[in-house]
Design a protein around this motif. Sequence first.
Motif, short mmCIF file in Angstrom:
data_model
loop_
_atom_site.label_atom_id
_atom_site.label_comp_id
_atom_site.label_asym_id
_atom_site.label_seq_id
_atom_site.Cartn_x
_atom_site.Cartn_y
_atom_site.Cartn_z
N UNK A 290 0.83 -1.22 0.00
CA UNK A 290 0.00 0.00 0.00
C UNK A 290 0.87 1.26 0.00
N UNK A 291 2.17 1.09 0.24
CA UNK A 291 3.08 2.24 0.20
C UNK A 291 3.39 2.68 -1.23
N UNK A 292 3.00 1.86 -2.22
CA UNK A 292 3.46 2.08 -3.59
C UNK A 292 3.14 3.48 -4.16
N UNK A 293 1.92 4.00 -4.01
CA UNK A 293 1.66 5.33 -4.58
C UNK A 293 2.59 6.40 -3.99
N UNK A 294 2.80 6.38 -2.67
CA UNK A 294 3.70 7.37 -2.06
C UNK A 294 5.14 7.13 -2.50
N UNK A 295 5.50 5.84 -2.65
CA UNK A 295 6.86 5.52 -3.08
C UNK A 295 7.12 6.05 -4.48
N UNK A 297 5.77 8.63 -5.95
CA UNK A 297 5.98 10.07 -5.93
C UNK A 297 7.34 10.46 -5.34
N UNK A 298 7.78 9.68 -4.35
CA UNK A 298 9.10 9.97 -3.78
C UNK A 298 10.21 9.66 -4.79
N UNK A 299 10.04 8.56 -5.54
CA UNK A 299 11.03 8.23 -6.56
C UNK A 299 11.03 9.28 -7.68
N UNK A 300 9.83 9.75 -8.04
CA UNK A 300 9.75 10.82 -9.05
C UNK A 300 10.52 12.05 -8.58
N UNK A 301 10.34 12.40 -7.31
CA UNK A 301 11.03 13.59 -6.77
C UNK A 301 12.55 13.39 -6.78
N UNK A 302 12.98 12.28 -6.18
CA UNK A 302 14.42 12.07 -6.01
C UNK A 302 15.11 11.97 -7.37
N UNK A 303 14.52 11.21 -8.29
CA UNK A 303 15.20 10.93 -9.56
C UNK A 303 15.05 12.07 -10.57
N UNK A 304 13.96 12.79 -10.53
CA UNK A 304 13.75 13.98 -11.38
C UNK A 304 14.33 13.80 -12.79
N UNK A 351 15.70 8.93 0.48
CA UNK A 351 14.47 8.38 -0.12
C UNK A 351 13.57 7.94 1.03
N UNK A 352 12.45 8.62 1.17
CA UNK A 352 11.58 8.39 2.33
C UNK A 352 10.14 8.20 1.84
N UNK A 353 9.66 6.94 1.89
CA UNK A 353 8.33 6.66 1.36
C UNK A 353 7.22 7.17 2.29
N UNK A 354 7.61 7.74 3.44
CA UNK A 354 6.61 8.28 4.38
C UNK A 354 6.64 9.80 4.40
N UNK A 355 7.32 10.40 3.45
CA UNK A 355 7.43 11.86 3.40
C UNK A 355 6.03 12.47 3.24
N UNK A 356 5.73 13.48 4.03
CA UNK A 356 4.43 14.14 3.88
C UNK A 356 4.61 15.42 3.07
N UNK A 357 3.52 15.95 2.55
CA UNK A 357 3.57 17.19 1.75
C UNK A 357 4.62 17.12 0.64
N UNK A 358 4.62 16.03 -0.08
CA UNK A 358 5.61 15.85 -1.14
C UNK A 358 5.14 16.55 -2.43
N UNK A 376 1.37 8.09 -16.08
CA UNK A 376 2.75 7.77 -15.70
C UNK A 376 2.78 7.14 -14.31
N UNK A 377 2.03 7.72 -13.38
CA UNK A 377 2.00 7.16 -12.01
C UNK A 377 1.45 5.73 -12.03
N UNK A 378 0.39 5.52 -12.82
CA UNK A 378 -0.20 4.18 -12.90
C UNK A 378 0.82 3.18 -13.44
N UNK A 379 1.50 3.56 -14.52
CA UNK A 379 2.48 2.64 -15.12
C UNK A 379 3.59 2.30 -14.12
N UNK A 380 4.06 3.32 -13.41
CA UNK A 380 5.15 3.09 -12.45
C UNK A 380 4.69 2.21 -11.31
#
Length: 421
Positions: A290-295, A297-304, A351-358, A376-380
């Motif tokens: 269930x962490x996947x959606x937040x993960x 977004x965190x990967x999108x942020x970090x990897x940019x 890389x923090x899958x629990x980051x809030x306000x991302x 894109x989010x769905x595919x990832x």
Amino acid sequence: MTTSETPTASTAPELSGTETGAAPSSAPRDFPIQRGCPFAAPAEYDTLRTHEPVARVTLPTKREAWVVTRYDDVRELLSDPRVSADIRRPNFPALGEGEQEAGAKFRPFIRTDAPEHTKYRRMLLPVFTVRRVREMRPAVQARVDEILDGVLADGGPVEFVSAYANAVSTSVICELLGIPRENLEFFRDVTRISGSRHSTADQVSEALGGLFRLLAGLVAERREEPREDLISKLVTDHLVTGNVTVEQLLSTLGITINAGRETTTSMIALSTLLLLEQPELMEELRGDPSLMPAAVDELLRVLSVADSIPLRVAAEDIDLSGRTIPADDGVIALLAGANHDPEQFADPGRVDFHRTDNHHVAFGYGVHQCVGQHLARLELEVALETLVRRVPTLRLAGGPDDVVVKHDSATFGLEALRVTW
Ligand code: HEM
């Protein structure tokens, strides 16, 4: 750059002579600046953000431009109506001569301004709403499972970028548009050439010409016999009604394929490498899907990966962080700079899958913000969740060339990733 070793956030070598982290000088520095670690913005972005948040750079085309690295500045710039995305402007800061010339010829709507830009964007928006994309989940899951079945059946080691990341992103976009997906590598080659800083205008034109010929054939077919796909919908709603010409329709389809494929391929491949390098994160996802959606977004942020995609020209003088960007100068909003700004994201390299306000800007910001971001989010989510669940023994193949990083393209990513299981 290529690396034949496995770079990690902590051990990756500094790969560029320009990335010294030294105090800024007044002479324009060369841009792009290479990443030292594939999972982080170049260290020099931190120096720029602190000392010179609006900095002058020299591009590979020898033109000069400005780069912006602060989160607040990037958002302000990208939502400023005095900023233009029109690639025909003389100082448009394309990173390759080929992109500049071919862009001015083919006019992808990502490189246009209102009202032209609004017209094409509105054609696509209804297809990419949250609801429409949610309906695509079973089809995307089926495609991902089918591709992974094939990879596992062939046995490892395998070149993952081609066999999985590119296969997933290209199959999904082809299915959505209604393009036969027998030649996945053809689409990869088109983007490889059209997105490379080293390509000439002729090479870019030839690559895009091949894509447009294929699309033109399909548009003609769908005009005769519409089906349940995006090409048919655009033909029926916009071509037959006279809202767009064939050329305009082809350009819109072409940029949707190009913008959607390469970015998603890069994200799937780099995210997988990061999870292999930081196995505690892989375990966390395996333990709690269930962490996947937040993960994601965190990967999108970090990897940019789309760091230097937002290219603009100041249509008027623009004041930002104490500097004036003069009218008609080119300016690049660095998304990795913004997404690693410690004023906005605490400990941004972690890389923090629990980051809030991302509230990252990996999909850009303002009127050009990514049209395909829900897809894109769905595919990832589906590609990574399926891999984590079905291949628990996934690992690097163990050879000297397992990881080859791609630095010469508009989107940051991997040229190759060799894995086994
Ligand atoms: C992880 C994957 C993706 C990333 C990181 C990404 C990133 C971006 C960014 C940063 C922009 C804004 C560029 C600018 O401001 O100049 C953009 C625009 C765009 N993206 Fe994406 N994208 C992704 C996936 C997709 C997908 C899957 C599609 C379509 C199927 C897509 C279609 C587009 C289009 C058509 C635009 C132009 C929008 C406009 O100019 O109004 N992208 N993308």
